[in-house]
Each structure stands twice: as structure tokens, then as C-alpha cells.
Design an enzyme around this catalytic site. Structure first.
Site: not given
Length: 103
Positions: A84, A80-82
Site C-alpha cells: 500500500g 497488499h499490506s506493505y
């Protein structure tokens, strides 16, 4: 485990911890999958480990270490988010290692 079932390794975004997957893990397990949520160094219940040296490489190592210690392969990495960015590292690490071993 049934071949149609998968192992999911869930990696949280910045400022979270493995706890953020607490609603997702039971759903995956109820569907017969294995689901593991990692907490990255310096985050969540590992916040006490934060230091100036903790960076993306540290977080990639966290995930790679989990995969190695739990003898996990053929997993689905979910970030999720960072995270990735984080989940791209283990893929590269294992592909390079496998290529070197098969050369």
C-alpha cells in the site's frame, strides 16, 4: 483491448513475491483484463538482491520501472499490506512528471 477492460499491476506485501497473486491473475485474465504481478527487489525470486540499501524507494522504483519499460499507463495499482505504501510512490511520480511536462 476493449476500453471496458483494465490493466492491473499487482504488488505483493512484505515477505512475499509476485507468486502470491497466482490465483488472482488468471481470474482477471479470464474476465478479459491484463494482469501483471511484480516482484520487488529483495523478495521472492529476487531475494538474492537484498541488501541494506533496499528500501521503500527501491520498491517504488521497481514499480515505476515496470510501468515505464512496459509502456503502461492508465493502470490500476493493487497493493497488499506493505505494498500500500509502495503503490503510492508511482502515482506521485507520474503526477509530478505529467504536471512538469504540461507546465
Amino acid at each position: 483491448m476493449d476500453e471496458s477492460k483494465s490493466t492491473f499491476v499487482l504488488v505483493h506485501g512484505a515477505w512475499h513475491g509476485g507468486w502470491c497473486w497466482s490465483r488472482v491473475v488468471p481470474l482477471l485474465q479470464a474476465a478479459g483484463h491484463r494482469a501483471l504481478a511484480v516482484t520487488l527487489t529483495g523478495s521472492g525470486d529476487r531475494a538474492h538482491l537484498i541488501s541494506p540499501s533496499v528500501d521503500l524507494n527501491t520498491h517504488v522504483t521497481d514499480v515505476v520501472s515496470m510501468l515505464e519499460m512496459d509502456d503502461l499507463n492508465d493502470v490500476i495499482l493493487v497493493g497488499h499490506s506493505y505494498a500500500g505504501l509502495v503503490i503510492c510512490g508511482p502515482n506521485h511520480t507520474f503526477v509530478v512528471a505529467e504536471t512538469a511536462m504540461n507546465s
